[in-house]
Motif scaffolding. Structure first.
Motif, mmCIF file in Angstrom:
data_model
loop_
_atom_site.group_PDB
_atom_site.id
_atom_site.type_symbol
_atom_site.label_atom_id
_atom_site.label_comp_id
_atom_site.label_asym_id
_atom_site.label_seq_id
_atom_site.Cartn_x
_atom_site.Cartn_y
_atom_site.Cartn_z
ATOM 1 N N LEU A 131 11.870 45.312 -11.804
ATOM 2 C CA LEU A 131 12.355 44.090 -12.447
ATOM 3 C C LEU A 131 13.570 44.443 -13.290
ATOM 4 O O LEU A 131 13.555 45.429 -14.018
ATOM 5 N N GLY A 132 14.615 43.593 -13.208
ATOM 6 C CA GLY A 132 15.920 44.023 -13.670
ATOM 7 C C GLY A 132 16.456 44.783 -12.468
ATOM 8 O O GLY A 132 15.770 44.888 -11.443
ATOM 9 N N HIS A 133 17.645 45.313 -12.554
ATOM 10 C CA HIS A 133 18.136 46.019 -11.368
ATOM 11 C C HIS A 133 18.795 47.337 -11.736
ATOM 12 O O HIS A 133 19.750 47.369 -12.507
ATOM 13 N N VAL A 134 18.241 48.436 -11.176
ATOM 14 C CA VAL A 134 18.834 49.761 -11.375
ATOM 15 C C VAL A 134 19.842 49.975 -10.246
ATOM 16 O O VAL A 134 19.463 50.092 -9.085
ATOM 17 N N LEU A 148 19.585 44.361 -17.095
ATOM 18 C CA LEU A 148 18.500 45.133 -17.711
ATOM 19 C C LEU A 148 17.225 44.282 -17.769
ATOM 20 O O LEU A 148 17.277 43.053 -17.686
ATOM 21 N N THR A 149 16.096 44.966 -17.912
ATOM 22 C CA THR A 149 14.801 44.278 -17.870
ATOM 23 C C THR A 149 14.504 43.584 -19.195
ATOM 24 O O THR A 149 14.632 44.179 -20.262
ATOM 25 N N ASP A 150 14.073 42.344 -19.085
ATOM 26 C CA ASP A 150 13.672 41.587 -20.270
ATOM 27 C C ASP A 150 12.181 41.847 -20.537
ATOM 28 O O ASP A 150 11.361 41.712 -19.625
ATOM 29 N N PRO A 151 11.819 42.228 -21.761
ATOM 30 C CA PRO A 151 10.421 42.594 -22.055
ATOM 31 C C PRO A 151 9.414 41.486 -21.731
ATOM 32 O O PRO A 151 8.358 41.759 -21.147
ATOM 33 N N GLU A 152 9.732 40.262 -22.073
ATOM 34 C CA GLU A 152 8.798 39.160 -21.827
ATOM 35 C C GLU A 152 8.656 38.889 -20.321
ATOM 36 O O GLU A 152 7.549 38.633 -19.833
ATOM 37 N N ASP A 153 9.757 38.980 -19.602
ATOM 38 C CA ASP A 153 9.692 38.834 -18.140
ATOM 39 C C ASP A 153 8.816 39.926 -17.541
ATOM 40 O O ASP A 153 8.056 39.675 -16.598
ATOM 41 N N ALA A 154 8.944 41.133 -18.073
ATOM 42 C CA ALA A 154 8.147 42.260 -17.555
ATOM 43 C C ALA A 154 6.661 42.000 -17.777
ATOM 44 O O ALA A 154 5.842 42.247 -16.879
ATOM 45 N N ALA A 194 5.290 45.020 -24.986
ATOM 46 C CA ALA A 194 4.929 43.746 -24.353
ATOM 47 C C ALA A 194 3.939 43.943 -23.200
ATOM 48 O O ALA A 194 3.049 43.121 -22.991
ATOM 49 N N CYS A 195 4.104 45.044 -22.445
ATOM 50 C CA CYS A 195 3.325 45.224 -21.208
ATOM 51 C C CYS A 195 2.075 46.080 -21.388
ATOM 52 O O CYS A 195 1.021 45.764 -20.837
#
Ligand SMILES: [Zn+2]
Length: 275
Positions: A131-134, A148-154, A194-195
């Motif tokens: 999630l997000g893109h490397v 970059l990855t959003d914590p809540e989305d993760a 968050a996760c």
């Protein structure tokens, strides 16, 4: 022993260390990597692909050698880009699939990963998503915050997909860096908070030993390191005495180089003795 990747990642998450995920492009690499894991009592993950002529042979070799060692060995199909590729990986005997839909929308990513999650877990295969893109170090602005990855989305992603581990974008990039990597540790801390689940760092090569060691205490349980294995092997060969009849020691030198560097990745991620 050959194990599910979930077993390795869950234990690493509890113990706040990471495990390197390494290439298996030929027999020399595979044998040296397992020897290094065995010699240091370290768990190890192999990254595999279906698309090389020797892919299945390497997977079979890993499964065979894994059964002959006491250390946990997982075999992860890396960046699987299609449903068919993931199923082929499972048929080929991997113990994890990394389903990469990171360039799709959140909803599409969730939908396609969930479909494969049901199948993978039904046959006891672990699943990782991104999630997000490397992106790639040579043609990618790894400081673009929108990727970059959003914590809540993760957090939501874990909840919706039931994946075992999630690759996050926190500033690393695949391949060789052109410029300095900037790892967003604040973001990583927020994602972990968050996760509370195993996270994965792609683009470990060239990201800095200290950065990787630190990330492995913050929820990163698997660090993909591919390019550096080749870089370090090339460097080592450059210094080895392979003149004249010694040229026949070429593969022996590759094996030593791989053994030494893989051992270093265990030290860096903190997984020595964690079997
Ligand atoms: Zn990757």
């Amino acid at each position: 022993m050959l194990v599910r990747m979930k077993d390795i990642c869950d234990k690493a998450y509890e113990g706040k260390y990471g495990v390197p995920a390494l290439p298996n492009w030929n027999e020399v690499q595979v044998r040296a990597t397992i020897e290094a894991a065995d010699a240091t009592n370290s768990p190890v993950i192999f990254l595999t692909l279906n698309r090389f002529p020797n892919s299945k042979d390497m997977m079979d070799l890993i499964a065979k050698l894994a059964k002959e060692t006491h250390v946990p060995v997982a075999l992860c199909l890396d960046h699987s880009g299609s449903f068919e590729d993931s199923i082929l990986g499972i048929r080929n005997g991997v113990t994890a699939i990394m389903v990469d839909r990171s360039e799709k929308s959140f909803e599409q990513n969730v939908a396609e990963v969930s479909e494969l999650e049901r199948i993978a877990h039904a046959v006891d295969v672990s699943i990782e998503a991104e999630l997000g893109h490397v992106g790639w170090g040579d043609h990618f602005d790894n400081n673009d915050a929108s990727l970059l990855t959003d914590p809540e989305d993760a957090r939501k992603f874990f909840e919706l997909t039931k994946v075992d581990a999630l690759a996050v974008a926190v500033g690393t990039a695949h391949g060789v860096y052109y410029g300095e990597p900037h790892i967003d540790f604040e973001r990583l801390k927020d994602i972990d908070a968050a996760c509370g689940k195993p996270l994965v760092l792609h683009g470990g090569s060239g990201s800095g030993d200290d950065n990787i060691s630190k990330a492995c205490t913050m929820g990163i349980t698997k660090v993909n390191i591919v390019t550096d294995v080749f870089e370090e092997t090339l460097k080592y060969i450059g210094t080895a005495d392979l003149a004249g009849n010694n040229v026949k020691n070429l593969y022996r030198a590759c094996e030593e180089a791989t053994f030494n560097f893989v051992k270093h990745t265990f030290e860096m991620t903190g997984c020595i003795g964690k079997t």
